[in-house]
Motif scaffolding. Structure first.
Motif: not given
Length: 258
Positions: A97-108
């Protein structure tokens, strides 16, 4: 001074500076072997890392100023991740659910963990720099390096020209750090190489635990290309420029207040 005692003390502070990176890779490893019910894996990782940051700030392991730096790096890293995933450089195949344009927010947070390590090591080892080239030169070089991560997909890759500029701009810059009152120093460019190499090792661990996948890792896991060390070398420079400049500004404010 006993050299072994100095090395152990240095290792202790390095390990304490790695608390947040260890939390990230520990979470990646555990979430890869333990199924958490009622929540997607990427969403669970984000919640754990947010909780880790909260605990670190509340416990005093991390200062509020360091948290601000980490947030800046989270945004910088997330923007880069969104672009790279869009260009097909790598992918996050699992749902969330916490994906932005295919990227999970945890990646930052994986980029922010580099900033966390640098901020903590800077404070714990009472670091300083000599021969700092100043904000105009360092800032322009850092901006060019960050821009090259985006532009090399459609114009030539200037990483080796930028690497040469790094050696030229920072050739007089040394890191000074203290271990039990004894002062040591090393060339800043050497620290770039060392940190870049260890991030490459961490990247291999992360891809092994399916944090993300490069195109050649979809069928089976493979060692991340050695060329990625040069990418991390350049990305670390951006991190150091921002952290060092913020520390320089803060030191100037503290001097002014006194």
């Amino acid at each position: 001074m006993n050299p072994l005692a100095q090395l152990l003390h240095f290792g202790y502070h390095q390990a304490m500076s790695c608390i947040f990176p260890v939390a990230i890779f520990g979470t990646l490893a555990l979430s890869n072997v333990i199924d958490v019910p009622f929540i997607y894996r990427y969403d669970a990782i984000l919640l754990v890392l947010l909780a880790a940051q909260y605990v670190m700030v509340r416990s005093g392991l991390e200062t509020r100023d360091e948290l601000k730096v980490i947030c800046v790096f989270h945004v910088i890293g997330l923007l880069l991740e969104i672009y790279k995933v869009h260009m097909g450089s790598w992918a996050y195949p699992e749902p969330a659910y916490t994906k932005l344009f295919g990227v999970p927010l945890y990646s930052g947070f994986m980029y922010a963990s580099v900033a966390s390590f640098m901020c903590q090591a800077w404070r714990r080892l009472q670091m300083a720099m000599t021969g700092w080239p100043g904000l105009p030169a360092a800032g322009l070089l850092g901006g060019a390096i960050y821009l090259n991560f985006f532009t090399h997909h459609f114009i030539p890759d200037f990483r080796w020209w930028l690497t040469a500029l790094v050696l030229l701009v920072f050739w007089r810059t040394w890191i000074i750090y203290r271990v039990r009152g004894v002062m040591y120093r090393m060339p800043l460019t050497l620290s770039f190489v060392l940190v870049g190499f260890f991030i490459w090792l961490a990247e291999n661990i992360a891809t092994f635990f399916n944090a993300w996948k490069y195109p050649d890792q979809h069928e089976t896991w493979r060692l991340v290309s050695f060329s990625k060390i040069s990418s991390w070398f350049l990305l670390v420079i951006i991190s150091v420029i921002i952290v060092a400049q913020l520390k320089h500004v803060k030191a100037g404010r503290n001097a002014g207040d006194s």
